[in-house]
Design a protein around this motif. Structure first.
Motif, PDB file in Angstrom:
ATOM      1  N   ASP A 125      74.096   0.570   8.259  1.00  0.00           N
ATOM      2  CA  ASP A 125      73.887   1.902   8.837  1.00  0.00           C
ATOM      3  C   ASP A 125      73.571   1.803  10.328  1.00  0.00           C
ATOM      4  O   ASP A 125      72.420   1.938  10.739  1.00  0.00           O
ATOM      5  CB  ASP A 125      72.727   2.623   8.117  1.00  0.00           C
ATOM      6  N   ILE A 126      74.580   1.601  11.134  1.00  0.00           N
ATOM      7  CA  ILE A 126      74.361   1.455  12.575  1.00  0.00           C
ATOM      8  C   ILE A 126      73.940   2.776  13.200  1.00  0.00           C
ATOM      9  O   ILE A 126      73.055   2.838  14.026  1.00  0.00           O
ATOM     10  CB  ILE A 126      75.631   0.905  13.261  1.00  0.00           C
ATOM     11  N   HIS A 177      79.553   1.242   2.351  1.00  0.00           N
ATOM     12  CA  HIS A 177      78.634   0.706   3.357  1.00  0.00           C
ATOM     13  C   HIS A 177      78.077  -0.637   2.872  1.00  0.00           C
ATOM     14  O   HIS A 177      77.792  -0.809   1.683  1.00  0.00           O
ATOM     15  CB  HIS A 177      77.454   1.640   3.579  1.00  0.00           C
ATOM     16  N   TRP A 178      77.889  -1.549   3.809  1.00  0.00           N
ATOM     17  CA  TRP A 178      77.278  -2.833   3.471  1.00  0.00           C
ATOM     18  C   TRP A 178      75.802  -2.571   3.203  1.00  0.00           C
ATOM     19  O   TRP A 178      75.066  -2.123   4.084  1.00  0.00           O
ATOM     20  CB  TRP A 178      77.492  -3.821   4.610  1.00  0.00           C
ATOM     21  N   ILE A 188      76.896 -11.027   8.495  1.00  0.00           N
ATOM     22  CA  ILE A 188      77.912  -9.981   8.715  1.00  0.00           C
ATOM     23  C   ILE A 188      79.341 -10.520   8.653  1.00  0.00           C
ATOM     24  O   ILE A 188      80.284  -9.724   8.691  1.00  0.00           O
ATOM     25  CB  ILE A 188      77.679  -9.237  10.049  1.00  0.00           C
ATOM     26  N   LEU A 189      79.526 -11.826   8.551  1.00  0.00           N
ATOM     27  CA  LEU A 189      80.883 -12.361   8.396  1.00  0.00           C
ATOM     28  C   LEU A 189      81.489 -11.841   7.100  1.00  0.00           C
ATOM     29  O   LEU A 189      80.817 -11.783   6.065  1.00  0.00           O
ATOM     30  CB  LEU A 189      80.877 -13.892   8.354  1.00  0.00           C
ATOM     31  N   GLY A 190      82.731 -11.445   7.159  1.00  0.00           N
ATOM     32  CA  GLY A 190      83.400 -10.930   5.979  1.00  0.00           C
ATOM     33  C   GLY A 190      83.181  -9.441   5.760  1.00  0.00           C
ATOM     34  O   GLY A 190      83.599  -8.895   4.746  1.00  0.00           O
ATOM     35  N   LYS A 191      82.514  -8.785   6.718  1.00  0.00           N
ATOM     36  CA  LYS A 191      82.300  -7.334   6.643  1.00  0.00           C
ATOM     37  C   LYS A 191      83.282  -6.646   7.599  1.00  0.00           C
ATOM     38  O   LYS A 191      83.974  -7.295   8.363  1.00  0.00           O
ATOM     39  CB  LYS A 191      80.865  -6.974   7.029  1.00  0.00           C
ATOM     40  N   ALA A 192      83.320  -5.308   7.543  1.00  0.00           N
ATOM     41  CA  ALA A 192      84.187  -4.538   8.446  1.00  0.00           C
ATOM     42  C   ALA A 192      83.339  -3.581   9.261  1.00  0.00           C
ATOM     43  O   ALA A 192      82.300  -3.103   8.794  1.00  0.00           O
ATOM     44  CB  ALA A 192      85.226  -3.754   7.659  1.00  0.00           C
ATOM     45  N   HIS A 201      80.897  -2.056   6.773  1.00  0.00           N
ATOM     46  CA  HIS A 201      81.280  -1.876   5.374  1.00  0.00           C
ATOM     47  C   HIS A 201      81.400  -3.233   4.688  1.00  0.00           C
ATOM     48  O   HIS A 201      81.402  -4.279   5.334  1.00  0.00           O
ATOM     49  CB  HIS A 201      82.580  -1.075   5.290  1.00  0.00           C
ATOM     50  N   GLU A 202      81.509  -3.207   3.365  1.00  0.00           N
ATOM     51  CA  GLU A 202      81.388  -4.392   2.507  1.00  0.00           C
ATOM     52  C   GLU A 202      82.406  -5.494   2.730  1.00  0.00           C
ATOM     53  O   GLU A 202      82.090  -6.671   2.574  1.00  0.00           O
ATOM     54  CB  GLU A 202      81.497  -3.975   1.032  1.00  0.00           C
TER      55      GLU A 202
END
Length: 193
Positions: free
Chosen positions: A128-129, A107-108, A160-164, A91-92
């Motif tokens: 979307d894993i 979602h990111w 992806i740093l800063g995402k959840a 996620h974002e």
């Protein structure tokens, strides 16, 4: 006495010569070569993320992201799930402060693609894993490797740093927009260094 003085002088000269030889050993160039190899070789980056329960669930676990040779590998181990299929997404925002995990945003999706199944030609979010399967004891694992992510590279479409990382209560149907009808967020972990 003269012989002792000459012997002492000879020993001093031999000692000085041997020290001089040691100083001329090419230690410095070898160190430079090692430094060059290290700076030219891509180094591995590893981040371990703790997954905490959300939405009154008991779902916990961890995810490890490792970047090496231009690819990111993710291994997630989750427990406390209801047996069956559950969605897993990025996620974002790396913000898991809300009790229901909604502080992590949607979602990111840095490329503005439709929601879908990872790798599908019709498109998919970078977050979307997909799904993971929990066994009858509530344990699940997922492994994924991609060159579409990076850790700390600064590329907004890959970093992806800063995402959840979010685990959902239900399965991702890969078609419903924009979330895959995956249900509530039962676990959350921020990808931070």
């Amino acid at each position: 006495m003269k012989k002792i003085t000459q012997l002492a002088l000879a020993l001093t000269l031999i000692f000085a010569a041997s020290c001089k030889d040691k100083k001329e050993t090419p230690a410095a160039p070898e160190m430079e070569k090692e430094t060059e190899v290290v700076t030219k070789t891509e180094t591995a980056v590893k981040i371990k993320v703790a997954l905490e329960s959300k939405s009154n669930s008991k779902v916990t676990g961890n995810a490890v992201f490792t970047q090496e040779d231009g690819k990111v590998k993710m291994v997630a181990v989750v427990e406390g799930l209801e047996p069956g299929t559950h969605a897993i997404h990025l996620h974002e925002k790396a913000d898991c402060s809300a009790a229901d995990g909604t502080s992590s945003g949607g979602h990111w999706n840095p490329t503005g693609a439709p929601h879908g199944k990872w790798g599908d030609a019709a498109g998919y979010h970078k977050g979307d894993i997909g799904n993971l399967e929990a066994d009858d004891k509530g344990y699940a694992t997922v492994n994924m490797t991609t060159d579409e992510w990076c850790i700390g590279c600064g590329d907004e479409t890959k970093d992806i740093l800063g995402k959840a990382i979010i685990i959902h209560k239900d399965a991702d149907d890969f078609t419903s927009q924009p979330t895959g009808n995956a249900g509530s967020r039962v676990s959350c972990g921020g990808i931070i260094q």
